[in-house]
Enzyme design. Structure first.
Site, PDB file in Angstrom:
ATOM      1  N   SER A 121       0.861  -1.176   0.000  1.00 31.10           N
ATOM      2  CA  SER A 121       0.000   0.000   0.000  1.00 31.10           C
ATOM      3  C   SER A 121       0.898   1.225   0.000  1.00 31.10           C
ATOM      4  O   SER A 121       2.082   1.141   0.361  1.00 31.10           O
ATOM      5  CB  SER A 121      -0.878  -0.009   1.262  1.00 31.10           C
ATOM      6  OG  SER A 121      -1.459   1.251   1.506  1.00 31.10           O
ATOM      7  N   TYR A 125      -1.697  -0.511  10.610  1.00 27.64           N
ATOM      8  CA  TYR A 125      -1.693  -0.879   9.194  1.00 27.64           C
ATOM      9  C   TYR A 125      -0.405  -0.417   8.528  1.00 27.64           C
ATOM     10  O   TYR A 125       0.200  -1.162   7.753  1.00 27.64           O
ATOM     11  CB  TYR A 125      -2.911  -0.254   8.517  1.00 27.64           C
ATOM     12  CG  TYR A 125      -3.090  -0.632   7.067  1.00 27.64           C
ATOM     13  CD1 TYR A 125      -3.312  -1.961   6.698  1.00 27.64           C
ATOM     14  CD2 TYR A 125      -3.061   0.335   6.068  1.00 27.64           C
ATOM     15  CE1 TYR A 125      -3.498  -2.309   5.374  1.00 27.64           C
ATOM     16  CE2 TYR A 125      -3.244  -0.007   4.737  1.00 27.64           C
ATOM     17  CZ  TYR A 125      -3.460  -1.323   4.397  1.00 27.64           C
ATOM     18  OH  TYR A 125      -3.642  -1.674   3.079  1.00 27.64           O
TER      19      TYR A 125
END
Length: 247
Positions: free
Chosen positions: A131, A144
């Protein structure tokens, strides 16, 4: 002989879209995920997809999948996701543990289990789905961000350790993707909160956009390695800079 691709987290979102695209490219696709009913539906719709129950947090499950394969030419480590949006100070340890177990240790288990087959194929491709969070931190994303940065580090290390071996290591780092279930899971089922993430954003990335990029990287000539592909919607200039329209 047809090449075999293994896709984790293939029951929805980017994983499902990637499985569909790889099957369309002529791969035998082993689609792994925990939701067997959704995998069965996918396999019924798309020839060339084999549904396999898989929990990447379970070594026994990973080992059983690896033992069932005669070959593996492509591994897409897609299983993962985000949980919660609390600050680091207020973050829930269980959420951080689950994110680490799925994103990081899940990718590690799959990589260790299938790396020998990737090498044996003579032209293996290992895709790590990270990501833009792997590159830039942001408030409310501590767990995350930490997990995705660990995945990025794993991909970079693998590339160094495998130099000279017939395996390419590719990292795909998407920005804002309106993927099925991702934001809803992050906000613990709060669909209104999940919808606000994308509110007013013209054309965020779709799962199919990311799958298209994955398949493009996988299908480059054997001597071409796409180290890292960063992709965002045009409306997102950076992690904190998103163009929104409307009220």
């Amino acid at each position: 002989m047809k090449k075999t691709a293994v896709v984790t987290g293939a029951s929805s979102g980017i994983g499902e879209a990637t499985a569909r695209r790889l099957a369309a490219e002529g791969y035998d696709v082993v689609a792994g995920a925990r939701r067997q009913d959704r995998l069965d539906k996918l396999a019924a719709e798309v020839p060339g997809i084999r549904p396999v129950s898989l929990d990447v947090t379970s070594q026994e499950s990973v080992d059983a999948l690896a033992a069932s394969l005669d070959r593996c030419d492509v591994l897409v480590n897609n299983a993962g996701g985000a949980l919660g949006a609390e600050t680091v100070a207020e973050g829930l340890l269980d959420d951080w543990q689950r994110m680490y177990d799925t994103n990081v240790l899940g990718s590690l288990r799959m990589t260790q289990a299938l790396l020998p087959k990737l090498v044996e194929s003579g032209d293996g491709v290992l895709v790590m789905l990270t990501s833009t969070a792997a590159l830039v931190a942001y408030e409310g994303g501590g767990g995350y961000v930490a997990a995705k940065q660990a995945q990025r580090s794993m991909a970079e290390t693998l590339r160094l350790e495998l130099v000279g071996q017939p395996v390419r290591v590719v990292e795909i780092a998407p920005g804002m993707v309106q993927s099925e279930g991702f934001a809803v899971t992050r906000f613990r089922g709060d669909e209104a909160a999940a919808a606000r993430v994308y509110q007013g954003v013209p054309d965020p990335l779709s799962s199919d956009d990311v799958a298209d990029a994955i398949v493009w990287c996988v299908t480059r000539p054997a001597h071409v390695n796409i180290d890292r592909l960063i992709m965002r919607p045009r409306a997102q200039a950076a992690q904190h800079k998103v163009h929104r329209v409307g009220g």
